[in-house]
Design a protein around this motif. Structure first.
Motif, PDB file in Angstrom:
ATOM      1  N   MET A   1    -128.757 -15.487-103.120  1.00  0.00           N
ATOM      2  CA  MET A   1    -129.079 -13.930-102.697  1.00  0.00           C
ATOM      3  C   MET A   1    -129.331 -13.792-101.149  1.00  0.00           C
ATOM      4  O   MET A   1    -129.478 -12.767-100.588  1.00  0.00           O
ATOM      5  CB  MET A   1    -130.292 -13.457-103.472  1.00  0.00           C
ATOM      6  CG  MET A   1    -129.877 -13.758-104.797  1.00  0.00           C
ATOM      7  SD  MET A   1    -131.497 -13.239-105.720  1.00  0.00           S
ATOM      8  CE  MET A   1    -131.500 -11.242-105.421  1.00  0.00           C
ATOM      9  N   ARG A   2    -128.888 -15.037-100.351  1.00  0.00           N
ATOM     10  CA  ARG A   2    -129.218 -14.990 -98.796  1.00  0.00           C
ATOM     11  C   ARG A   2    -130.487 -14.566 -98.404  1.00  0.00           C
ATOM     12  O   ARG A   2    -130.769 -14.200 -97.418  1.00  0.00           O
ATOM     13  CB  ARG A   2    -127.896 -14.269 -98.329  1.00  0.00           C
ATOM     14  CG  ARG A   2    -126.742 -15.003 -98.404  1.00  0.00           C
ATOM     15  CD  ARG A   2    -125.607 -14.416 -97.421  1.00  0.00           C
ATOM     16  NE  ARG A   2    -125.281 -12.945 -97.789  1.00  0.00           N
ATOM     17  CZ  ARG A   2    -124.574 -12.359 -97.245  1.00  0.00           C
ATOM     18  NH1 ARG A   2    -123.508 -12.817 -96.280  1.00  0.00           N
ATOM     19  NH2 ARG A   2    -124.000 -11.169 -97.513  1.00  0.00           N
ATOM     20  N   GLN A   3    -131.551 -14.880 -99.193  1.00  0.00           N
ATOM     21  CA  GLN A   3    -133.010 -14.771 -98.770  1.00  0.00           C
ATOM     22  C   GLN A   3    -133.563 -16.145 -98.302  1.00  0.00           C
ATOM     23  O   GLN A   3    -134.393 -16.529 -98.897  1.00  0.00           O
ATOM     24  CB  GLN A   3    -133.581 -14.127-100.192  1.00  0.00           C
ATOM     25  CG  GLN A   3    -133.053 -12.625-100.725  1.00  0.00           C
ATOM     26  CD  GLN A   3    -133.898 -12.352-101.957  1.00  0.00           C
ATOM     27  OE1 GLN A   3    -134.529 -13.068-102.585  1.00  0.00           O
ATOM     28  NE2 GLN A   3    -133.598 -10.893-102.311  1.00  0.00           N
ATOM     29  N   TYR A   4    -133.036 -16.272 -97.247  1.00  0.00           N
ATOM     30  CA  TYR A   4    -133.296 -17.708 -96.830  1.00  0.00           C
ATOM     31  C   TYR A   4    -134.923 -17.818 -96.260  1.00  0.00           C
ATOM     32  O   TYR A   4    -135.319 -19.108 -96.525  1.00  0.00           O
ATOM     33  CB  TYR A   4    -132.428 -17.987 -95.436  1.00  0.00           C
ATOM     34  CG  TYR A   4    -131.034 -17.830 -95.543  1.00  0.00           C
ATOM     35  CD1 TYR A   4    -130.689 -18.346 -96.693  1.00  0.00           C
ATOM     36  CD2 TYR A   4    -130.053 -16.978 -94.652  1.00  0.00           C
ATOM     37  CE1 TYR A   4    -129.185 -18.349 -96.873  1.00  0.00           C
ATOM     38  CE2 TYR A   4    -128.749 -17.171 -94.954  1.00  0.00           C
ATOM     39  CZ  TYR A   4    -128.306 -17.656 -96.006  1.00  0.00           C
ATOM     40  OH  TYR A   4    -126.965 -17.818 -96.435  1.00  0.00           O
TER      41      TYR A   4
ATOM     42  N   ASN B   1    -128.912 -24.893 -91.828  1.00  0.00           N
ATOM     43  CA  ASN B   1    -127.499 -24.743 -91.439  1.00  0.00           C
ATOM     44  C   ASN B   1    -126.837 -23.421 -91.928  1.00  0.00           C
ATOM     45  O   ASN B   1    -126.221 -23.121 -90.872  1.00  0.00           O
ATOM     46  CB  ASN B   1    -126.662 -25.955 -92.155  1.00  0.00           C
ATOM     47  CG  ASN B   1    -127.172 -27.385 -91.741  1.00  0.00           C
ATOM     48  OD1 ASN B   1    -127.579 -27.306 -90.624  1.00  0.00           O
ATOM     49  ND2 ASN B   1    -126.550 -28.127 -92.481  1.00  0.00           N
ATOM     50  N   ALA B   2    -127.437 -22.931 -92.869  1.00  0.00           N
ATOM     51  CA  ALA B   2    -126.711 -21.554 -93.252  1.00  0.00           C
ATOM     52  C   ALA B   2    -127.339 -20.522 -92.321  1.00  0.00           C
ATOM     53  O   ALA B   2    -126.295 -19.682 -91.943  1.00  0.00           O
ATOM     54  CB  ALA B   2    -127.226 -21.277 -94.582  1.00  0.00           C
ATOM     55  N   ILE B   3    -128.635 -20.589 -91.702  1.00  0.00           N
ATOM     56  CA  ILE B   3    -129.035 -19.613 -90.745  1.00  0.00           C
ATOM     57  C   ILE B   3    -128.231 -20.006 -89.663  1.00  0.00           C
ATOM     58  O   ILE B   3    -127.624 -18.821 -88.977  1.00  0.00           O
ATOM     59  CB  ILE B   3    -130.484 -19.799 -90.501  1.00  0.00           C
ATOM     60  CG1 ILE B   3    -131.447 -19.658 -92.004  1.00  0.00           C
ATOM     61  CG2 ILE B   3    -130.991 -19.015 -89.481  1.00  0.00           C
ATOM     62  CD1 ILE B   3    -132.651 -20.086 -91.874  1.00  0.00           C
TER      63      ILE B   3
ATOM     64  N   GLU C   1    -125.932 -16.998 -87.572  1.00  0.00           N
ATOM     65  CA  GLU C   1    -126.282 -16.634 -86.176  1.00  0.00           C
ATOM     66  C   GLU C   1    -124.843 -16.656 -85.295  1.00  0.00           C
ATOM     67  O   GLU C   1    -124.558 -15.791 -84.573  1.00  0.00           O
ATOM     68  CB  GLU C   1    -127.246 -17.505 -85.529  1.00  0.00           C
ATOM     69  CG  GLU C   1    -128.536 -16.955 -86.329  1.00  0.00           C
ATOM     70  CD  GLU C   1    -129.789 -17.982 -85.462  1.00  0.00           C
ATOM     71  OE1 GLU C   1    -130.754 -17.332 -85.658  1.00  0.00           O
ATOM     72  OE2 GLU C   1    -129.427 -18.860 -85.183  1.00  0.00           O
ATOM     73  N   LEU C   2    -124.072 -17.803 -85.516  1.00  0.00           N
ATOM     74  CA  LEU C   2    -122.785 -18.070 -84.741  1.00  0.00           C
ATOM     75  C   LEU C   2    -121.534 -17.352 -85.188  1.00  0.00           C
ATOM     76  O   LEU C   2    -120.698 -16.832 -84.347  1.00  0.00           O
ATOM     77  CB  LEU C   2    -122.377 -19.519 -84.854  1.00  0.00           C
ATOM     78  CG  LEU C   2    -123.316 -20.499 -84.409  1.00  0.00           C
ATOM     79  CD1 LEU C   2    -122.890 -22.044 -84.460  1.00  0.00           C
ATOM     80  CD2 LEU C   2    -123.484 -20.509 -82.808  1.00  0.00           C
ATOM     81  N   ASN C   3    -121.609 -16.945 -86.732  1.00  0.00           N
ATOM     82  CA  ASN C   3    -120.334 -16.019 -87.100  1.00  0.00           C
ATOM     83  C   ASN C   3    -121.075 -15.226 -88.279  1.00  0.00           C
ATOM     84  O   ASN C   3    -121.085 -15.374 -89.362  1.00  0.00           O
ATOM     85  CB  ASN C   3    -119.340 -17.018 -87.749  1.00  0.00           C
ATOM     86  CG  ASN C   3    -118.170 -16.571 -88.066  1.00  0.00           C
ATOM     87  OD1 ASN C   3    -117.880 -15.284 -87.610  1.00  0.00           O
ATOM     88  ND2 ASN C   3    -117.506 -17.005 -89.080  1.00  0.00           N
ATOM     89  N   PRO C   4    -121.672 -14.102 -87.573  1.00  0.00           N
ATOM     90  CA  PRO C   4    -122.302 -13.142 -88.473  1.00  0.00           C
ATOM     91  C   PRO C   4    -121.259 -12.606 -89.622  1.00  0.00           C
ATOM     92  O   PRO C   4    -120.164 -12.151 -89.073  1.00  0.00           O
ATOM     93  CB  PRO C   4    -122.853 -11.950 -87.594  1.00  0.00           C
ATOM     94  CG  PRO C   4    -122.929 -12.827 -86.519  1.00  0.00           C
ATOM     95  CD  PRO C   4    -121.837 -13.619 -86.251  1.00  0.00           C
ATOM     96  N   PRO C   5    -121.474 -12.469 -90.808  1.00  0.00           N
ATOM     97  CA  PRO C   5    -120.705 -12.188 -91.904  1.00  0.00           C
ATOM     98  C   PRO C   5    -120.519 -10.343 -91.844  1.00  0.00           C
ATOM     99  O   PRO C   5    -121.651  -9.870 -91.611  1.00  0.00           O
ATOM    100  CB  PRO C   5    -121.239 -12.571 -92.973  1.00  0.00           C
ATOM    101  CG  PRO C   5    -122.589 -12.590 -92.830  1.00  0.00           C
ATOM    102  CD  PRO C   5    -122.803 -12.940 -91.596  1.00  0.00           C
TER     103      PRO C   5
ATOM    104  N   GLY D   1    -133.350 -12.960 -91.180  1.00  0.00           N
ATOM    105  CA  GLY D   1    -132.171 -12.288 -90.340  1.00  0.00           C
ATOM    106  C   GLY D   1    -132.585 -10.990 -89.477  1.00  0.00           C
ATOM    107  O   GLY D   1    -131.548 -10.418 -89.100  1.00  0.00           O
ATOM    108  N   VAL D   2    -133.862 -10.856 -89.232  1.00  0.00           N
ATOM    109  CA  VAL D   2    -134.551  -9.772 -88.517  1.00  0.00           C
ATOM    110  C   VAL D   2    -134.064 -10.119 -87.031  1.00  0.00           C
ATOM    111  O   VAL D   2    -133.912  -9.211 -86.319  1.00  0.00           O
ATOM    112  CB  VAL D   2    -135.882  -9.653 -88.672  1.00  0.00           C
ATOM    113  CG1 VAL D   2    -136.406  -8.525 -87.974  1.00  0.00           C
ATOM    114  CG2 VAL D   2    -136.005  -8.921 -90.360  1.00  0.00           C
ATOM    115  N   ILE D   3    -134.341 -11.429 -86.409  1.00  0.00           N
ATOM    116  CA  ILE D   3    -134.046 -11.674 -85.363  1.00  0.00           C
ATOM    117  C   ILE D   3    -133.097 -12.942 -85.214  1.00  0.00           C
ATOM    118  O   ILE D   3    -132.828 -13.600 -86.199  1.00  0.00           O
ATOM    119  CB  ILE D   3    -135.525 -12.100 -84.294  1.00  0.00           C
ATOM    120  CG1 ILE D   3    -135.901 -13.562 -85.237  1.00  0.00           C
ATOM    121  CG2 ILE D   3    -136.254 -10.995 -84.343  1.00  0.00           C
ATOM    122  CD1 ILE D   3    -137.261 -13.911 -84.488  1.00  0.00           C
ATOM    123  N   ARG D   4    -132.562 -13.286 -84.072  1.00  0.00           N
ATOM    124  CA  ARG D   4    -131.503 -14.184 -84.085  1.00  0.00           C
ATOM    125  C   ARG D   4    -131.452 -15.019 -82.769  1.00  0.00           C
ATOM    126  O   ARG D   4    -131.851 -14.482 -81.604  1.00  0.00           O
ATOM    127  CB  ARG D   4    -129.996 -13.443 -84.182  1.00  0.00           C
ATOM    128  CG  ARG D   4    -129.782 -12.989 -85.272  1.00  0.00           C
ATOM    129  CD  ARG D   4    -128.223 -12.293 -85.423  1.00  0.00           C
ATOM    130  NE  ARG D   4    -127.937 -11.676 -86.660  1.00  0.00           N
ATOM    131  CZ  ARG D   4    -126.802 -10.870 -86.868  1.00  0.00           C
ATOM    132  NH1 ARG D   4    -126.150 -10.741 -85.710  1.00  0.00           N
ATOM    133  NH2 ARG D   4    -126.654 -10.143 -88.056  1.00  0.00           N
TER     134      ARG D   4
END
Length: 573
Positions: free
Chosen positions: A464-467, A496-498, A502-506, A568-571
């Protein structure tokens, strides 16, 4: 129109028809529909007064004042009840309190004045010295000269203002008063003459006028004496019944006191004694049913309720009474866990007289019925068999069938945590992630240290991408098992997923902003992001990237910042 107002109107109609018991029942139903409906309390107070239940009338009047202290009628009802109870001083105090609370309401002022007039002793000669007396004196040749004498005028005024009649005796020795008095009685005589009526007048007997001569044609006729209204005829049968009921109610009250003390046999004897005095009064029979209910004599309780219903039908009792009988019968069934019979009785009561407490009883009984049915279905052996079938279906990748068998296992034994965990695994395979998460929470509620459940929750949160939640779950696993390899590997996978995000935002920029907004809707993330210290740190990192190293060296601050990053609030970068 509200239900409370409609019931109040029905009560008003019954009151107008002098059906006071029905009126009380309707006003009571209105109060049950709206506990702060002051008009219903006021009207029920009036009905109780009409029935002679003045204590109840007083209680309702005080409730009116409690709800709406600036309404004149509440004080009028209270004063009326107190007057009937013989508490005249308290009644007068109620009028005074009402005048103060309502800024001198005219209705209260008028009622108080009338009460004071009624309370004052009557003057039997008051009708002779009314406002017409001045005309009579002035037009009579023998008395008109007295009108120019101030002391005479004061004397007549004193008699008019005297409510007791003692002033007549005081002034009877004055020749002028004697002449006026005789003139008013219809007998002319010269002043100073022997007055055959003086003694009678001193005793307050105005009937002496019958022996005097008729008035001359030059005199106006005296005002006729007011004719008292006839007393209402006394219904001896009703009076006898009222006296009997008063005795029976007193005996019932003794029974109630015994009932509250748990002395059920003694209470039963009192209720039966009351019934023997008035066999057609349902209350005494229904109270007996309550005793049998508390003693666990359920069959006798049901029979007594049916007897009460027969009497109620014969005497055409109101709907509220019928509902009360059915409710007691329903409670008896409920005590025996006869849920269908109880529901039927409660629903019948609700049809007779709808009330909120009865509706609660219906809902409660239906819930207990469902719970009882579920418990009757419990079977540990069949639950284990269903789990085995679910495992076979899972291995065969038939996940819908697996869910079906695990659900059956839960119904057979809802206390086995593994059934929820296994069904969650099937839901994950089907992509039903919210359902899977619910099952994991149910599993952990039963067994909070079940490692496999945390593993599956972490898997669900990752998908669910709730990292940020995923990290918390794996940290909990490590707290339970510090050397857990899976938790350590999954933490690296999450990091790694985070970074990849950040490198390639979906998605598009709009979709990315929507995902950030969803993250900020999490209460935990909201609290972190609103923390003044966190905000200061984020501003420092934005203006001076070199400051990030020092801030991240602070363990408590680094945890907060990394959690905001994981959400995902800050990067970074």
């Amino acid at each position: 129109m509200s239900s409370a107002e409609a019931l109040k109107n029905e009560g008003n109609a019954a009151f107008t028809a002098k059906d006071y018991e029905t009126a009380v029942a309707k006003f009571t139903a209105a109060i049950e529909a709206d506990a702060n409906y002051h008009v219903a309390y006021s009207n029920r107070s009036a009905a109780y007064s009409a029935m002679g239940k003045y204590d109840d009338a007083l209680a309702d009047a005080e409730k009116v004042i409690e709800i709406k202290g600036d309404w004149p009628k509440g004080y009028l009802r209270k004063a009326t009840a107190l007057r009937f109870l013989g508490r005249t001083d308290d009644a007068m105090a109620a009028y005074d309190t009402g005048l103060e609370a309502t800024s001198g309401a005219q209705a209260i002022a008028d009622a108080k004045a009338k009460f004071e007039a009624e309370a004052a002793p009557a003057n039997p000669l008051a009708s002779l010295f009314d406002e017409t007396v001045w005309t009579k004196i002035a037009t009579n040749p023998q008395t008109r000269e007295y009108m120019s004498q101030p002391d005479f005028v004061q004397m007549i005024q004193a008699v008019q203002n005297d409510k007791s009649g003692t002033a007549v005796q005081q002034y009877m020795q004055d020749p002028r008063f004697q002449a006026v008095f005789m003139m008013l009685l219809g007998a002319n005589m010269p002043p100073g003459a022997n007055n055959p009526f003086a003694a009678a007048a001193a005793d307050g007997a105005a009937a002496a006028a019958e022996s005097s001569a008729p008035p001359s044609s030059s005199q106006p006729e005296p005002a006729p004496e007011p004719v008292p209204e006839p007393e209402p005829e006394v219904d001896e049968e009703a009076k006898a019944r009222a006296e009997t009921k008063a005795r029976a109610d007193a005996i019932k009250s003794e029974g109630n006191a015994l009932y509250k003390k748990g002395k059920f046999d003694d209470a039963l004897a009192k209720y039966r004694e009351a019934e023997s005095l008035l066999p057609d009064e349902v209350t005494y029979i229904l109270n007996q049913a309550s005793v049998f209910l508390e003693k666990g004599e359920y069959e006798t309780c049901i029979e007594t309720c049916e007897k009460a219903m027969d009497v109620a039908r014969e005497t055409r009792a109101d709907y509220a009474t019928l509902a009360k009988i059915l409710t007691r019968k329903g409670n008896c069934f409920l005590r025996q866990k006869m849920y269908d019979e109880a529901i039927a009785a409660f629903e019948s009561a609700q049809r007779e007289h709808r009330t909120a407490p009865t509706l609660k009883l219906i809902n409660k009984t239906k819930r207990l019925k469902r719970e009882a049915a579920a418990k009757a279905y419990y079977d540990d052996d069949k639950a284990a068999a269903a789990k085995a079938e679910g495992n076979d279906a899972f291995r065969a990748q038939d996940y819908p069938t697996a869910v079906k068998h695990y659900t059956e296992a839960i119904k057979r034994n809802p206390k086995d945590h593994t059934f929820y965990s296994n069904r969650a695994a099937s839901y994950i395979k089907l992509g039903a992630l919210p359902e899977a998460l619910k099952d994991i929470e149910a599993c952990l509620e039963i067994k909070p240290d079940f490692i496999r459940a945390y593993s599956r929750r972490g898997q669900i949160e990752f998908l669910m991408r709730q990292y940020h939640k995923c990290i918390d779950t794996y940290q909990t696993m490590l707290e339970l098992e510090p050397e857990n390899t899976e938790a350590k590997e999954q933490m690296i996978k999450v990091e790694n997923a985070i970074r990849a995000r950040e490198l390639n935002p979906p998605g598009t920029p709009e979709e990315q902003e929507a995902e950030r907004a969803r993250a900020l809707s999490d209460p935990d993330i909201q609290r972190l992001y609103a923390d003044p210290n966190v905000q200061s740190a984020l501003q420092a990192m934005a203006s001076d990237p070199a400051a990030a190293k020092d801030l991240m060296a602070d363990p408590s601050m680094s945890v907060k910042i990394l959690k905001l990053r994981a959400a995902g609030v800050i990067r970074f970068g």
